[in-house]
Write a protein that holds these residues in place. Structure first.
Motif, PDB file in Angstrom:
ATOM      1  N   ARG A 253      -6.574 -14.223   9.097  1.00 42.44           N
ATOM      2  CA  ARG A 253      -7.856 -13.941   8.430  1.00 42.44           C
ATOM      3  C   ARG A 253      -9.035 -14.601   9.142  1.00 42.44           C
ATOM      4  N   ARG A 254      -8.877 -15.868   9.495  1.00 43.59           N
ATOM      5  CA  ARG A 254      -9.930 -16.636  10.174  1.00 43.59           C
ATOM      6  C   ARG A 254     -11.247 -16.605   9.404  1.00 43.59           C
ATOM      7  N   GLY A 255     -11.134 -16.766   8.087  1.00 45.59           N
ATOM      8  CA  GLY A 255     -12.327 -16.848   7.251  1.00 45.59           C
ATOM      9  C   GLY A 255     -13.004 -15.533   6.938  1.00 45.59           C
ATOM     10  N   ARG A 256     -12.442 -14.424   7.383  1.00 42.31           N
ATOM     11  CA  ARG A 256     -13.086 -13.120   7.184  1.00 42.31           C
ATOM     12  C   ARG A 256     -12.786 -12.545   5.798  1.00 42.31           C
ATOM     13  N   ARG A 257     -13.601 -11.587   5.392  1.00 37.11           N
ATOM     14  CA  ARG A 257     -13.307 -10.814   4.197  1.00 37.11           C
ATOM     15  C   ARG A 257     -12.093  -9.935   4.477  1.00 37.11           C
ATOM     16  N   PHE A 258     -11.435  -9.459   3.406  1.00 37.26           N
ATOM     17  CA  PHE A 258     -10.206  -8.708   3.603  1.00 37.26           C
ATOM     18  C   PHE A 258     -10.038  -7.657   2.510  1.00 37.26           C
ATOM     19  N   LYS A 259      -9.204  -6.681   2.818  1.00 37.73           N
ATOM     20  CA  LYS A 259      -8.758  -5.681   1.850  1.00 37.73           C
ATOM     21  C   LYS A 259      -7.241  -5.566   1.966  1.00 37.73           C
ATOM     22  N   ILE A 260      -6.549  -5.760   0.852  1.00 39.58           N
ATOM     23  CA  ILE A 260      -5.099  -5.575   0.801  1.00 39.58           C
ATOM     24  C   ILE A 260      -4.848  -4.174   0.256  1.00 39.58           C
ATOM     25  N   VAL A 261      -4.164  -3.358   1.046  1.00 38.53           N
ATOM     26  CA  VAL A 261      -4.038  -1.926   0.738  1.00 38.53           C
ATOM     27  C   VAL A 261      -2.557  -1.572   0.631  1.00 38.53           C
ATOM     28  N   PHE A 262      -2.194  -0.849  -0.425  1.00 44.22           N
ATOM     29  CA  PHE A 262      -0.836  -0.345  -0.568  1.00 44.22           C
ATOM     30  C   PHE A 262      -0.888   0.970  -1.318  1.00 44.22           C
TER      31      PHE A 262
ATOM     32  N   VAL B 242      10.464  11.643   4.313  1.00 44.38           N
ATOM     33  CA  VAL B 242      11.145  11.537   3.027  1.00 44.38           C
ATOM     34  C   VAL B 242      10.840  10.191   2.391  1.00 44.38           C
ATOM     35  N   GLN B 243      10.856   9.119   3.200  1.00 52.84           N
ATOM     36  CA  GLN B 243      10.535   7.800   2.667  1.00 52.84           C
ATOM     37  C   GLN B 243       9.157   7.792   2.021  1.00 52.84           C
ATOM     38  N   THR B 244       8.184   8.409   2.672  1.00 55.48           N
ATOM     39  CA  THR B 244       6.814   8.406   2.166  1.00 55.48           C
ATOM     40  C   THR B 244       6.724   9.096   0.816  1.00 55.48           C
ATOM     41  N   ARG B 245       7.492  10.166   0.630  1.00 55.46           N
ATOM     42  CA  ARG B 245       7.462  10.871  -0.646  1.00 55.46           C
ATOM     43  C   ARG B 245       8.102  10.056  -1.759  1.00 55.46           C
ATOM     44  N   LEU B 246       9.118   9.263  -1.407  1.00 57.03           N
ATOM     45  CA  LEU B 246       9.910   8.592  -2.441  1.00 57.03           C
ATOM     46  C   LEU B 246       9.390   7.216  -2.810  1.00 57.03           C
ATOM     47  N   PHE B 247       8.941   6.450  -1.812  1.00 58.78           N
ATOM     48  CA  PHE B 247       8.555   5.077  -2.096  1.00 58.78           C
ATOM     49  C   PHE B 247       7.715   4.524  -0.959  1.00 58.78           C
ATOM     50  N   TYR B 248       7.114   3.383  -1.203  1.00 59.08           N
ATOM     51  CA  TYR B 248       6.309   2.686  -0.208  1.00 59.08           C
ATOM     52  C   TYR B 248       6.915   1.311   0.020  1.00 59.08           C
ATOM     53  N   GLN B 249       7.101   0.949   1.293  1.00 59.76           N
ATOM     54  CA  GLN B 249       7.777  -0.295   1.623  1.00 59.76           C
ATOM     55  C   GLN B 249       6.868  -1.314   2.304  1.00 59.76           C
ATOM     56  N   THR B 250       5.651  -0.927   2.648  1.00 57.00           N
ATOM     57  CA  THR B 250       4.795  -1.815   3.411  1.00 57.00           C
ATOM     58  C   THR B 250       3.465  -2.029   2.718  1.00 57.00           C
ATOM     59  N   VAL B 251       2.817  -3.144   3.077  1.00 61.07           N
ATOM     60  CA  VAL B 251       1.502  -3.500   2.560  1.00 61.07           C
ATOM     61  C   VAL B 251       0.631  -3.873   3.755  1.00 61.07           C
ATOM     62  N   LYS B 252      -0.588  -3.346   3.809  1.00 58.58           N
ATOM     63  CA  LYS B 252      -1.486  -3.629   4.940  1.00 58.58           C
ATOM     64  C   LYS B 252      -2.667  -4.467   4.473  1.00 58.58           C
ATOM     65  N   VAL B 253      -3.122  -5.338   5.363  1.00 58.78           N
ATOM     66  CA  VAL B 253      -4.291  -6.149   5.124  1.00 58.78           C
ATOM     67  C   VAL B 253      -5.274  -5.874   6.253  1.00 58.78           C
ATOM     68  N   PHE B 254      -6.508  -5.507   5.894  1.00 55.16           N
ATOM     69  CA  PHE B 254      -7.560  -5.266   6.874  1.00 55.16           C
ATOM     70  C   PHE B 254      -8.620  -6.363   6.751  1.00 55.16           C
ATOM     71  N   PHE B 255      -9.078  -6.865   7.904  1.00 57.25           N
ATOM     72  CA  PHE B 255     -10.067  -7.929   7.935  1.00 57.25           C
ATOM     73  C   PHE B 255     -11.373  -7.401   8.507  1.00 57.25           C
ATOM     74  N   GLU B 256     -12.493  -7.912   7.973  1.00 55.20           N
ATOM     75  CA  GLU B 256     -13.786  -7.433   8.441  1.00 55.20           C
ATOM     76  C   GLU B 256     -14.831  -8.556   8.359  1.00 55.20           C
TER      77      GLU B 256
END
Length: 275
Positions: free
Chosen positions: A192-201, A261-275
């Motif tokens: 992060r280094r002090g930046r703002r963030f968005k956690i997206v799932f 098929v995985q995308t239709r059934l479930f989500y396994q990952t979480v992304k964090v974007f820094f700005e």
């Protein structure tokens, strides 16, 4: 009085968990046995390593931790008996040891299994119990197993990183359906280094703050916090995050399922974007 913990994927529906404890006590009635869990998902190494890593470090020094997970991925020839940060870990030679401790242990013994033996779970627990008893009785390690044997290593499941983002995998879903991601607070803050963030799932769910506890949001609202083990947790106050958002834990077995098929059934990952 040796303190021995048990962690397994054998469940508690039949006799086996009880039989394992009985065999331990037959070999050494002085064992003090503590269950960590017997409800790990079969073949799920990331889940097992998360649970074991964060349970083991809280036990008194020189506790023995027997891990009965995926014992028979291949034909077993040895059990591993490792010493790491004042804890003993006994497990199959299946790659799990390196995933739990994430670095080289201070000592590893290969405790051989008899070639003619029927190598089932109870036989393996007999071998483990005898090795623990020998060590606590002060026998030289050379009498117990082979020092520094070759053994299978697997890489721990780590988040992927970019300059302005990081992506973690869901490694555990607890009894309240809170979702644990393999991003630690230290990793998050370094990236992060002090930046703002968005956690997206789940494509469109976004959280832009870290909570200190569930009570920081109203009932039914989602939140992100770092749990007592220091890992990112997605939750809903008095709700079920995994079920509500269609989130599912990472498993190696899921990787054989086509991505579409995985995308239709479930989500396994979480992304964090820094700005």
């Amino acid at each position: 009085m040796p303190l021995v913990t048990l962690t397994s994927d054998i469940g508690e529906q039949d006799y086996l968990a009880g039989a394992v404890k009985g065999r331990l006590l037959r070999i050494n009635p002085e064992f003090q046995i503590i269950d960590i869990t017997h409800k790990l998902s079969p073949f799920n190494y990331p889940q097992t390593s998360y649970v074991c890593r964060n349970a083991i470090k809280n036990f008194p020094e020189f506790t023995y931790h027997i891990i009965l997970v995926n014992l028979f991925e291949s034909k077993p020839e040895q059990l591993l008996f490792a010493f790491y940060k004042d804890q003993y870990i006994i497990c199959a030679d299946n790659g799990l040891l390196s995933m739990i401790i994430e670095e080289k242990p201070e000592m590893v013994l290969g405790v051989p299994l008899e070639k003619s033996a029927i190598k089932n779970t109870l036989y393996c627990i007999d071998v483990a119990a005898k090795a623990i008893t020998q060590l606590t009785n002060g026998e030289p390690v050379q009498n117990i197993g082979i020092p520094d044997p070759p053994y299978l290593e697997k890489h721990p499941l780590r988040p992927t990183l970019g300059e302005d983002w990081m992506e973690g995998q869901i490694i555990f879903i607890d009894a309240f359906e809170n979702v644990i991601v393999n991003i630690t607070q230290d990793q998050f803050e370094r990236q992060r280094r002090g930046r703002r963030f968005k956690i997206v799932f789940r494509r469109d769910e976004i959280i832009e703050r870290i909570s200190g506890s569930y009570a920081d949001v109203a009932h039914g609202e989602m939140l992100v916090l770092f749990n007592s083990a220091g890992y990112m947790e997605i939750a809903v106050n008095k709700g079920n995050a995994a079920g509500l958002f269609g989130l599912k834990g990472y498993s190696e077995s899921n990787q054989s399922v086509p991505q579409a098929v995985q995308t239709r059934l479930f989500y396994q990952t979480v992304k964090v974007f820094f700005e």
